[in-house]
Design a protein around this motif. Structure first.
Motif, PDB file in Angstrom:
ATOM      1  N   SER A   1       0.827  -1.208   0.000  1.00  0.00           N
ATOM      2  CA  SER A   1       0.000   0.000   0.000  1.00  0.00           C
ATOM      3  C   SER A   1       0.861   1.258   0.000  1.00  0.00           C
ATOM      4  O   SER A   1       0.615   2.195  -0.758  1.00  0.00           O
ATOM      5  CB  SER A   1      -0.928  -0.011   1.207  1.00  0.00           C
ATOM      6  N   THR A   2       1.862   1.275   0.837  1.00  0.00           N
ATOM      7  CA  THR A   2       2.762   2.426   0.911  1.00  0.00           C
ATOM      8  C   THR A   2       3.516   2.617  -0.402  1.00  0.00           C
ATOM      9  O   THR A   2       3.654   3.741  -0.889  1.00  0.00           O
ATOM     10  CB  THR A   2       3.765   2.242   2.068  1.00  0.00           C
ATOM     11  N   THR A   3       3.974   1.523  -0.970  1.00  0.00           N
ATOM     12  CA  THR A   3       4.697   1.597  -2.247  1.00  0.00           C
ATOM     13  C   THR A   3       3.786   2.105  -3.354  1.00  0.00           C
ATOM     14  O   THR A   3       4.202   2.929  -4.179  1.00  0.00           O
ATOM     15  CB  THR A   3       5.269   0.217  -2.611  1.00  0.00           C
ATOM     16  N   ALA A   4       2.547   1.641  -3.380  1.00  0.00           N
ATOM     17  CA  ALA A   4       1.601   2.089  -4.410  1.00  0.00           C
ATOM     18  C   ALA A   4       1.324   3.582  -4.294  1.00  0.00           C
ATOM     19  O   ALA A   4       1.262   4.292  -5.298  1.00  0.00           O
ATOM     20  CB  ALA A   4       0.310   1.293  -4.306  1.00  0.00           C
ATOM     21  N   VAL A   5       1.167   4.069  -3.084  1.00  0.00           N
ATOM     22  CA  VAL A   5       0.928   5.502  -2.867  1.00  0.00           C
ATOM     23  C   VAL A   5       2.152   6.306  -3.290  1.00  0.00           C
ATOM     24  O   VAL A   5       2.029   7.368  -3.911  1.00  0.00           O
ATOM     25  CB  VAL A   5       0.558   5.777  -1.392  1.00  0.00           C
ATOM     26  N   ASP A   6       3.341   5.806  -2.964  1.00  0.00           N
ATOM     27  CA  ASP A   6       4.572   6.510  -3.344  1.00  0.00           C
ATOM     28  C   ASP A   6       4.793   6.513  -4.854  1.00  0.00           C
ATOM     29  O   ASP A   6       5.346   7.467  -5.397  1.00  0.00           O
ATOM     30  CB  ASP A   6       5.779   5.884  -2.658  1.00  0.00           C
ATOM     31  N   LEU A   7       4.371   5.456  -5.531  1.00  0.00           N
ATOM     32  CA  LEU A   7       4.584   5.352  -6.975  1.00  0.00           C
ATOM     33  C   LEU A   7       3.514   6.055  -7.807  1.00  0.00           C
ATOM     34  O   LEU A   7       3.707   6.242  -9.007  1.00  0.00           O
ATOM     35  CB  LEU A   7       4.639   3.886  -7.395  1.00  0.00           C
ATOM     36  N   GLN A   8       2.411   6.446  -7.207  1.00  0.00           N
ATOM     37  CA  GLN A   8       1.315   7.029  -7.974  1.00  0.00           C
ATOM     38  C   GLN A   8       1.722   8.243  -8.812  1.00  0.00           C
ATOM     39  O   GLN A   8       1.404   8.296 -10.002  1.00  0.00           O
ATOM     40  CB  GLN A   8       0.155   7.379  -7.044  1.00  0.00           C
TER      41      GLN A   8
END
Length: 82
Positions: free
Chosen positions: A10-17
């Motif tokens: 989840s954190t990675t997805a938010v950072d990559l958005q």
């Protein structure tokens, strides 16, 4: 402290958005340029490909709004009381 796999994802997805949104815009612009060159700068093809690219970009930037709208329309989806 060790975090779980879902927290990390989840954190990675938010950072990559923002990065993925930038890539999506770049791909859309390259698509329009490619279609324009391929069609020898035919105005109709440029307009249609630009429209398709615009829809694609809108979907990428508004995926949360789109998922909320679909969730409200589906049976069993959450809706506001009233």
């Amino acid at each position: 402290m060790q975090t779980g796999l879902l927290d990390w994802a989840s954190t990675t997805a938010v950072d990559l958005q923002p990065v993925l949104q930038t890539v999506a815009v770049t791909v859309a612009v390259v698509f329009v340029i490619y279609k324009a060159v391929q069609s020898k700068f035919s105005l109709g093809t440029i307009i249609v490909s630009a429209l398709a690219a615009g829809i694609f970009i809108w979907l990428v930037f508004n995926v949360d709004q789109l998922s909320d709208t679909i969730g409200e329309d589906l049976p069993g989806g959450t809706s506001a009381p009233g």
